[in-house]
Design a protein around this motif. Structure first.
Motif, PDB file in Angstrom:
ATOM      1  N   GLU A 288       0.255   0.386 -13.503  1.00 41.30           N
ATOM      2  CA  GLU A 288       1.524   0.244 -12.803  1.00 41.30           C
ATOM      3  C   GLU A 288       1.332   0.442 -11.300  1.00 41.30           C
ATOM      4  O   GLU A 288       1.930  -0.251 -10.475  1.00 41.30           O
ATOM      5  CB  GLU A 288       2.533   1.271 -13.335  1.00 41.30           C
ATOM      6  N   ARG A 289       0.481   1.380 -10.970  1.00 42.40           N
ATOM      7  CA  ARG A 289       0.207   1.631  -9.559  1.00 42.40           C
ATOM      8  C   ARG A 289      -0.402   0.397  -8.896  1.00 42.40           C
ATOM      9  O   ARG A 289      -0.013   0.002  -7.793  1.00 42.40           O
ATOM     10  CB  ARG A 289      -0.735   2.819  -9.408  1.00 42.40           C
ATOM     11  N   ALA A 290      -1.371  -0.209  -9.559  1.00 45.24           N
ATOM     12  CA  ALA A 290      -2.008  -1.413  -9.018  1.00 45.24           C
ATOM     13  C   ALA A 290      -0.994  -2.532  -8.822  1.00 45.24           C
ATOM     14  O   ALA A 290      -1.019  -3.251  -7.811  1.00 45.24           O
ATOM     15  CB  ALA A 290      -3.141  -1.861  -9.936  1.00 45.24           C
ATOM     16  N   GLU A 291      -0.077  -2.667  -9.766  1.00 44.19           N
ATOM     17  CA  GLU A 291       0.949  -3.701  -9.671  1.00 44.19           C
ATOM     18  C   GLU A 291       1.897  -3.422  -8.497  1.00 44.19           C
ATOM     19  O   GLU A 291       2.279  -4.341  -7.758  1.00 44.19           O
ATOM     20  CB  GLU A 291       1.730  -3.782 -10.981  1.00 44.19           C
ATOM     21  N   ILE A 292       2.277  -2.169  -8.317  1.00 43.14           N
ATOM     22  CA  ILE A 292       3.156  -1.800  -7.205  1.00 43.14           C
ATOM     23  C   ILE A 292       2.483  -2.078  -5.859  1.00 43.14           C
ATOM     24  O   ILE A 292       3.119  -2.589  -4.926  1.00 43.14           O
ATOM     25  CB  ILE A 292       3.558  -0.315  -7.310  1.00 43.14           C
ATOM     26  N   LEU A 293       1.199  -1.758  -5.761  1.00 42.16           N
ATOM     27  CA  LEU A 293       0.487  -1.992  -4.506  1.00 42.16           C
ATOM     28  C   LEU A 293       0.328  -3.487  -4.232  1.00 42.16           C
ATOM     29  O   LEU A 293       0.371  -3.914  -3.066  1.00 42.16           O
ATOM     30  CB  LEU A 293      -0.871  -1.298  -4.530  1.00 42.16           C
ATOM     31  N   ARG A 294       0.151  -4.297  -5.267  1.00 47.28           N
ATOM     32  CA  ARG A 294       0.103  -5.751  -5.078  1.00 47.28           C
ATOM     33  C   ARG A 294       1.448  -6.261  -4.578  1.00 47.28           C
ATOM     34  O   ARG A 294       1.517  -7.104  -3.682  1.00 47.28           O
ATOM     35  CB  ARG A 294      -0.288  -6.445  -6.389  1.00 47.28           C
ATOM     36  N   TRP A 295       2.521  -5.747  -5.192  1.00 50.94           N
ATOM     37  CA  TRP A 295       3.876  -6.116  -4.741  1.00 50.94           C
ATOM     38  C   TRP A 295       4.087  -5.723  -3.281  1.00 50.94           C
ATOM     39  O   TRP A 295       4.622  -6.496  -2.485  1.00 50.94           O
ATOM     40  CB  TRP A 295       4.905  -5.414  -5.633  1.00 50.94           C
ATOM     41  N   PHE A 296       3.672  -4.532  -2.931  1.00 50.29           N
ATOM     42  CA  PHE A 296       3.864  -4.044  -1.565  1.00 50.29           C
ATOM     43  C   PHE A 296       3.096  -4.911  -0.562  1.00 50.29           C
ATOM     44  O   PHE A 296       3.595  -5.211   0.524  1.00 50.29           O
ATOM     45  CB  PHE A 296       3.401  -2.588  -1.467  1.00 50.29           C
ATOM     46  N   LYS A 297       1.918  -5.337  -0.937  1.00 51.19           N
ATOM     47  CA  LYS A 297       1.085  -6.139  -0.039  1.00 51.19           C
ATOM     48  C   LYS A 297       1.718  -7.500   0.255  1.00 51.19           C
ATOM     49  O   LYS A 297       1.720  -7.959   1.409  1.00 51.19           O
ATOM     50  CB  LYS A 297      -0.300  -6.335  -0.653  1.00 51.19           C
ATOM     51  N   LYS A 298       2.280  -8.126  -0.751  1.00 51.11           N
ATOM     52  CA  LYS A 298       2.768  -9.496  -0.574  1.00 51.11           C
ATOM     53  C   LYS A 298       4.240  -9.574  -0.148  1.00 51.11           C
ATOM     54  O   LYS A 298       4.718 -10.655   0.201  1.00 51.11           O
ATOM     55  CB  LYS A 298       2.576 -10.290  -1.872  1.00 51.11           C
ATOM     56  N   THR A 299       4.959  -8.432  -0.163  1.00 48.42           N
ATOM     57  CA  THR A 299       6.386  -8.419   0.180  1.00 48.42           C
ATOM     58  C   THR A 299       6.568  -7.958   1.620  1.00 48.42           C
ATOM     59  O   THR A 299       6.304  -6.801   1.944  1.00 48.42           O
ATOM     60  CB  THR A 299       7.175  -7.502  -0.778  1.00 48.42           C
ATOM     61  N   SER A 300       7.031  -8.840   2.481  1.00 50.62           N
ATOM     62  CA  SER A 300       7.054  -8.553   3.924  1.00 50.62           C
ATOM     63  C   SER A 300       8.015  -7.432   4.301  1.00 50.62           C
ATOM     64  O   SER A 300       7.763  -6.686   5.238  1.00 50.62           O
ATOM     65  CB  SER A 300       7.418  -9.819   4.700  1.00 50.62           C
ATOM     66  N   ASN A 301       9.120  -7.304   3.578  1.00 48.89           N
ATOM     67  CA  ASN A 301      10.130  -6.281   3.918  1.00 48.89           C
ATOM     68  C   ASN A 301      10.134  -5.129   2.919  1.00 48.89           C
ATOM     69  O   ASN A 301      11.135  -4.429   2.764  1.00 48.89           O
ATOM     70  CB  ASN A 301      11.522  -6.906   3.992  1.00 48.89           C
ATOM     71  N   ALA A 302       9.008  -4.916   2.244  1.00 48.52           N
ATOM     72  CA  ALA A 302       8.945  -3.901   1.183  1.00 48.52           C
ATOM     73  C   ALA A 302       9.041  -2.484   1.741  1.00 48.52           C
ATOM     74  O   ALA A 302       8.537  -2.185   2.823  1.00 48.52           O
ATOM     75  CB  ALA A 302       7.653  -4.058   0.401  1.00 48.52           C
ATOM     76  N   ILE A 303       9.676  -1.610   0.970  1.00 44.95           N
ATOM     77  CA  ILE A 303       9.712  -0.173   1.242  1.00 44.95           C
ATOM     78  C   ILE A 303       9.005   0.525   0.089  1.00 44.95           C
ATOM     79  O   ILE A 303       9.350   0.315  -1.076  1.00 44.95           O
ATOM     80  CB  ILE A 303      11.155   0.352   1.350  1.00 44.95           C
ATOM     81  N   LEU A 304       8.015   1.345   0.412  1.00 47.00           N
ATOM     82  CA  LEU A 304       7.298   2.099  -0.621  1.00 47.00           C
ATOM     83  C   LEU A 304       7.453   3.577  -0.318  1.00 47.00           C
ATOM     84  O   LEU A 304       6.988   4.075   0.704  1.00 47.00           O
ATOM     85  CB  LEU A 304       5.820   1.710  -0.645  1.00 47.00           C
ATOM     86  N   THR A 305       8.154   4.283  -1.210  1.00 46.75           N
ATOM     87  CA  THR A 305       8.358   5.723  -1.040  1.00 46.75           C
ATOM     88  C   THR A 305       7.399   6.447  -1.974  1.00 46.75           C
ATOM     89  O   THR A 305       7.274   6.097  -3.149  1.00 46.75           O
ATOM     90  CB  THR A 305       9.827   6.115  -1.312  1.00 46.75           C
TER      91      THR A 305
END
Length: 516
Positions: A288-305
């Motif tokens: 799940e962590r790997a998937e979240i980090l992939r999402w964060f990388k490709k999403t320009s306006n992403a917020i990761l808390t």
């Protein structure tokens, strides 16, 4: 061995095409240092987060292995750092083996190459007789400020030891870094790396947060429970959302929290507000962590808390804002958190810092120079200054006391700040207590109609007076309780004298009219 190091040093003068000039300077300086010392003298190298420490020590490993028939061990404290280091070494053409829980034996041909391992894993493998440590000629320790590495120092009798860190300061007062390392090599400063175009320039937005409710734990940092209580409060959640929308809306943002409870609340708040956001902590399953980090990388306006997971071993250059939604007493953590946003890209020359924990006031601006050599040599003094700052922040004037001084706008007085300002201005430190007494006198007089009422307010200020005297004593150094008791008596005496004289003079100048 010195002859070998001289040979390596000579070759290191031939600059590698992908090394920056400052990295080449550090590489030369490290080999020069190793050629001058014996194996019992350990060297520590400081370079800011984002400066390329992994690239430098990987180059050291490459050249050491190519010139001397001894192995190299690189120690880390996180699995992510193991993977990153191994990949960097492979890019440089250095075959290496990651020693993890799956490795149960080593082939004979692997005994003199390069190994990457975490401390506890390697310790267990050595204990099991898996590795002949006599064949290791160089040990490189990444994130050397962690205290766990020292338990392996004695396991490599024939090895030179180099530690690398961005912050050569141990949070454990019992194991200062100068006890484990004998010399410090300070690399390029953050300010210079920004000026030369290697790191992004920060814009810092600071909010003054009342931290009186925070308590420190046994490790010296603010506890998770008190941090959760403060940062999950409606006021702080509202401040966080406001700060984001004011300074970072629709930018890729990292939010650092002290507690999982807070981080999940933050995630829910931003989600409810319609923003793309996810939460990550050290309990998140690897997949799940790997998937979240992939999402964060490709999403320009992403917020990761996040909590306790992205301060090391994480590199995402596209981050444009770092929000410190927490307070910390750790200078290492402070630099690690902000460093996550400092990577520069062709289309990213600046990044934003939003500080919601008074951290900038505690440590200074992230990019301003720090005297790491002095901190390395005198960590006790640096630790005391941080403790004093935290103590001052936690001092709060009770609401019931404030209510007795309704005509006073500000009741606070920064004793330690005023003392330092006086010393910097070549004034005597004792003027600080003089000014503190005068402020208390004004407070008592502007909230009283008579001398007796003003003197009664002095009695209400006794805890405040005691606190100010203690802070002044800390500025002076180690003073006796007898002396601080005398200071308190003198403070009270002078305070009452000023009040009495000033109010008597005012009464003479403006006598009350006789009643008809």
């Amino acid at each position: 061995m010195k002859t070998i190091f001289n040979t390596i040093q000579s070759e290191s003068k031939k600059t590698a095409s992908d090394l920056y000039p400052y990295q080449q300077r550090d590489l030369d300086a490290l080999f020069d240092k190793l050629s001058q010392i014996t194996k019992d003298k350990r060297v520590l190298h400081q370079l800011p987060t984002g400066g390329g420490k992994t690239r430098i020590f990987s180059e050291i490993a490459k050249r050491f292995i190519s010139h001397y028939n001894k192995g190299v061990v690189v120690l880390t404290h996180r699995t992510e750092l193991c993977a990153q280091t191994s990949a960097t070494l492979k890019k440089l053409g250095v075959p290496n083996k990651v020693i993890n829980s799956k490795v149960k034996q080593l082939k004979s041909k692997e005994c003199c190459t390069c190994f990457v391992a975490m401390v506890e894993t390697l310790r267990n493998r050595i204990k099991d007789g898996l590795m002949n440590t006599n064949d290791i000629g160089l040990v490189i320790i990444d994130e050397a400020h962690h205290n766990s590495f020292q338990k392996l120092f004695g396991k490599f009798p024939n090895a030179y030891i180099i530690g690398v860190t961005a912050t050569p300061f141990s949070s454990n007062a019992d194991t200062p870094m100068y006890k484990n390392y004998h010399e410090l090599l300070v690399g390029e400063s953050i300010e210079n790396l920004i000026a030369q175009g290697y790191l992004a320039k920060p814009t810092n937005w600071r909010y003054d947060v009342e931290l009186a409710s925070l308590k420190t734990g046994i490790n010296g940092d603010f506890t998770i429970s008190t941090s959760d209580a403060l940062y999950s409060s409606p006021a702080m959640m509202e401040l966080l959302l406001h700060a984001y929308e004011e300074h970072s809306k629709n930018k890729k943002t990292l939010i650092f929290n002290n507690g999982i409870f807070t981080s999940k609340n933050v995630c829910q708040m931003f989600s409810d507000a319609g923003y793309a956001v996810k939460h990550l902590d050290n309990h998140t399953p690897p997949a799940e962590r790997a998937e979240i980090l992939r999402w964060f990388k490709k999403t320009s306006n992403a917020i990761l808390t996040s909590v306790s997971i992205l301060t090391t071993g994480f590199d995402e250059p596209s981050v444009r804002t770092v929000i410190l939604n927490r307070a910390t007493t750790s200078v290492t953590l402070y630099h690690q958190m902000i460093g996550r946003g400092s990577r520069r890209l062709p289309n990213k020359k600046t990044f934003t810092i939003i500080d919601l924990g008074n951290n900038t006031d505690r440590f200074g601006e992230w990019h301003k120079p720090m005297d790491w050599q002095l901190i390395f040599e005198r960590p006790e003094a640096f630790a005391e200054s941080l403790h004093a700052q935290s103590t001052a922040e936690q001092h709060a004037i009770p609401a019931d006391l404030k209510a007795k001084f309704p005509n006073t706008l500000s009741m606070s007085f920064d004793i330690q700040g005023a003392y330092q300002q006086a010393i910097d201005s070549n004034q005597k430190g004792k003027i600080v207590l003089r000014d503190a007494i005068r402020q208390h006198a004004v407070m008592c007089m502007e909230n009283s109609e008579s001398i007796s009422e003003a003197l009664q307010l002095v009695d209400e200020l006794q805890k405040e007076i005691e606190w100010r005297v203690k802070q002044y004593g800390k500025c002076l150094g180690k003073v006796t309780k007898n002396y601080t008791d005398w200071l308190k008596e003198d403070y009270n005496s002078k305070l009452k004298t000023i009040i009495t004289k000033v109010m008597q003079r005012k009464q003479r100048e403006n006598p009350m009219p006789l009643s008809a």
